[in-house]
Enzyme design. Sequence first.
Site, PDB file in Angstrom:
ATOM      1  N   LYS A 147     -14.471  -6.680  11.605  1.00 25.40           N
ATOM      2  CA  LYS A 147     -15.438  -6.688  10.498  1.00 25.40           C
ATOM      3  C   LYS A 147     -16.722  -6.041  11.001  1.00 25.40           C
ATOM      4  O   LYS A 147     -17.004  -6.071  12.201  1.00 25.40           O
ATOM      5  CB  LYS A 147     -15.750  -8.117  10.069  1.00 25.40           C
ATOM      6  CG  LYS A 147     -14.518  -8.929   9.714  1.00 25.40           C
ATOM      7  CD  LYS A 147     -14.353  -9.057   8.226  1.00 25.40           C
ATOM      8  CE  LYS A 147     -13.150  -9.870   7.861  1.00 25.40           C
ATOM      9  NZ  LYS A 147     -12.436  -9.380   6.697  1.00 25.40           N
ATOM     10  N   HIS A 188      -0.859  -8.382   8.702  1.00 24.43           N
ATOM     11  CA  HIS A 188      -0.939  -6.981   8.263  1.00 24.43           C
ATOM     12  C   HIS A 188      -0.610  -5.980   9.379  1.00 24.43           C
ATOM     13  O   HIS A 188       0.212  -5.090   9.216  1.00 24.43           O
ATOM     14  CB  HIS A 188      -2.340  -6.646   7.742  1.00 24.43           C
ATOM     15  CG  HIS A 188      -2.807  -7.534   6.632  1.00 24.43           C
ATOM     16  ND1 HIS A 188      -1.971  -8.011   5.660  1.00 24.43           N
ATOM     17  CD2 HIS A 188      -4.025  -8.018   6.324  1.00 24.43           C
ATOM     18  CE1 HIS A 188      -2.656  -8.749   4.804  1.00 24.43           C
ATOM     19  NE2 HIS A 188      -3.909  -8.783   5.192  1.00 24.43           N
ATOM     20  N   LYS A 221       0.850  -1.200   0.000  1.00 31.44           N
ATOM     21  CA  LYS A 221       0.000   0.000   0.000  1.00 31.44           C
ATOM     22  C   LYS A 221       0.880   1.243   0.000  1.00 31.44           C
ATOM     23  O   LYS A 221       1.888   1.298   0.696  1.00 31.44           O
ATOM     24  CB  LYS A 221      -0.944  -0.017   1.212  1.00 31.44           C
ATOM     25  CG  LYS A 221      -2.018  -1.100   1.098  1.00 31.44           C
ATOM     26  CD  LYS A 221      -3.058  -0.968   2.173  1.00 31.44           C
ATOM     27  CE  LYS A 221      -4.000  -2.158   2.198  1.00 31.44           C
ATOM     28  NZ  LYS A 221      -5.165  -2.028   1.328  1.00 31.44           N
TER      29      LYS A 221
HETATM   30  C1  BG6 Z   1      -7.077  -9.877   3.799  1.00 31.77           C
HETATM   31  C2  BG6 Z   1      -7.968 -10.519   4.830  1.00 31.77           C
HETATM   32  O1  BG6 Z   1      -5.750 -10.286   3.962  1.00 31.77           O
HETATM   33  O2  BG6 Z   1      -7.154  -8.470   3.928  1.00 31.77           O
HETATM   34  C3  BG6 Z   1      -9.391 -10.052   4.678  1.00 31.77           C
HETATM   35  O3  BG6 Z   1      -7.908 -11.934   4.685  1.00 31.77           O
HETATM   36  C4  BG6 Z   1      -9.466  -8.539   4.672  1.00 31.77           C
HETATM   37  O4  BG6 Z   1     -10.233 -10.592   5.688  1.00 31.77           O
HETATM   38  C5  BG6 Z   1      -8.454  -7.940   3.701  1.00 31.77           C
HETATM   39  O5  BG6 Z   1     -10.770  -8.165   4.300  1.00 31.77           O
HETATM   40  C6  BG6 Z   1      -8.374  -6.434   3.854  1.00 31.77           C
HETATM   41  O6  BG6 Z   1      -7.595  -5.909   2.829  1.00 31.77           O
HETATM   42  P1  BG6 Z   1      -7.811  -4.402   2.324  1.00 31.77           P
HETATM   43  O7  BG6 Z   1      -6.702  -4.186   1.360  1.00 31.77           O
HETATM   44  O8  BG6 Z   1      -9.169  -4.371   1.695  1.00 31.77           O
HETATM   45  O9  BG6 Z   1      -7.725  -3.553   3.544  1.00 31.77           O
END
Ligand code: BG6
Length: 491
Positions: A337, A237, A179
């Site tokens: 979520k 992440h 990102k």
């Molecule tokens: C993924 C997860 O790695 O990242 C998902 O498995 C999540 O659950 C997603 O929704 C979020 O990614 P971004 O780029 O949309 O923030």
Amino acid sequence: MTASPPVDPFDLVIFGGTGDLALRKLIPAMFHRFLDGQIPSESRIIGIAREATDDAGYRDTLQKALIEGGGDKQKIDTFLKQVHYRSLDAKKDEGWDDFAQLIAEQADHIRVFYLSTSPELFTHICNRLGAHELNKGKSRVVLEKPIGHDLASANEINEDVARVFDESQTFRIDHYLGKETVQNLLALRFGNALFEPLWNAEHIDHVQITVSETLGVGRRGSYYDHSGALRDMVQNHILQLLCMVAMEPPGSLAPNALRDEKLKVLNALKHIDSSNAAQLTVRGQYRAGASEGKSVPGYVEELGEGKKSNTETFVAIKAEIANWRWAGVPFYLRTGKRLPARLSEIVVAFKHVPHSIFDASAGTLAQNRLVLRLQPDEGVKLWLTIKHPGPGGLRLRHVPLDMSFAEAFGVQQPDAYERLLLDVVRGNPTLFMRSDEVVAAWRWADPILAAWAASGEAPRAYQAGTWGPSAAVALIERDGRTWNEDSEDEE
Ligand code: BG6
């Protein structure tokens, strides 16, 4: 965006080629790079899945997905000429000879094997790639997260993959590192003399990292229910974001220079286990509520009739890094979520001024906060205290110096996968996780998971469309701090 030069001819093989990630992210990312002229015309994208279809059938599926994404039909059709499909089952022999032959047709191409499948298949696929001698020349393998389910399974995967591919050929992807704002953190921290002298426990009060999503688990329930928010978002992440904020300045951007520094942060994370998990962590699960103006079902209902689940869809953690730079500085992490907004941000809150020279009538002095917005509307905001204009006393106001990257540069931010896929082709692993980083992250996450399991407590309920269980607010407010709500406060 200024296009980087095209790369050498390559074959990108996507295992899980009909899956959600391939259709939503990988193929669109390659299409955008194609539009920018970065994909050599002899390069091939080869989708692999069990589904019995052929090149034409696969191209139809992709065409639909790309048109839905707003692509131009003529350009899509030109792009799709470079796309192929082979049907095979990673666990069975049929189809592999045919696939190996297709690859052999372009012996001098860079080969990228992208494993966009569940981690249970990584070993099967690598073994067969090895047996068919497909790891030749410039070959690389990309492992999509999650790398395992815990420390033991991650070790097993790393060992199995290493039997076929060297560490230098193994690209463990964490798309958050692709990102723009995350890479901008490098520019901001190490391209300006301003921040680094203040970037420590002496001047920083605390750090917050929030990754909130409005979506529920939808069709990914069967994967998600075995995973939960800690494994799905925090172990990878969010810890990677924390590393980028907290690491020591690397000597250069050489892949191992950066990854060595991130590893030190992961190894310095304070242990959370049964003795302190109840004070330092909060887990939640959404119930029915409202999201973006519509009523939505709860997590268990989304999983399907008669299902029960103790899986967390929300987690908040107070983490600490035991080293000189960060001693006593909490890192509050939260993700979930079905929260009220899709928002990812890193907030660095500086300490209060040591003494106020202003009268009480001037208003309260707030902390300076540096907010890095990853999404939506990527940018950087620095909250400063200034004087409200006009005569009649000195009134203080807290206002942001606000830079939206899209406004400043007038370009759409590329998707993280665009950058990362071409980094793999180029063989640049800087923004990918090394095996020891994955292991260190599990080493921190495993005892938290074990503590939750041992407590036998169900996750706390929160209504869809709220910021998680009230205990997550208490987690930070107990320390006399609050979650960042600046974005909501602005007029
Ligand atoms: C993924 C997860 O790695 O990242 C998902 O498995 C999540 O659950 C997603 O929704 C979020 O990614 P971004 O780029 O949309 O923030």
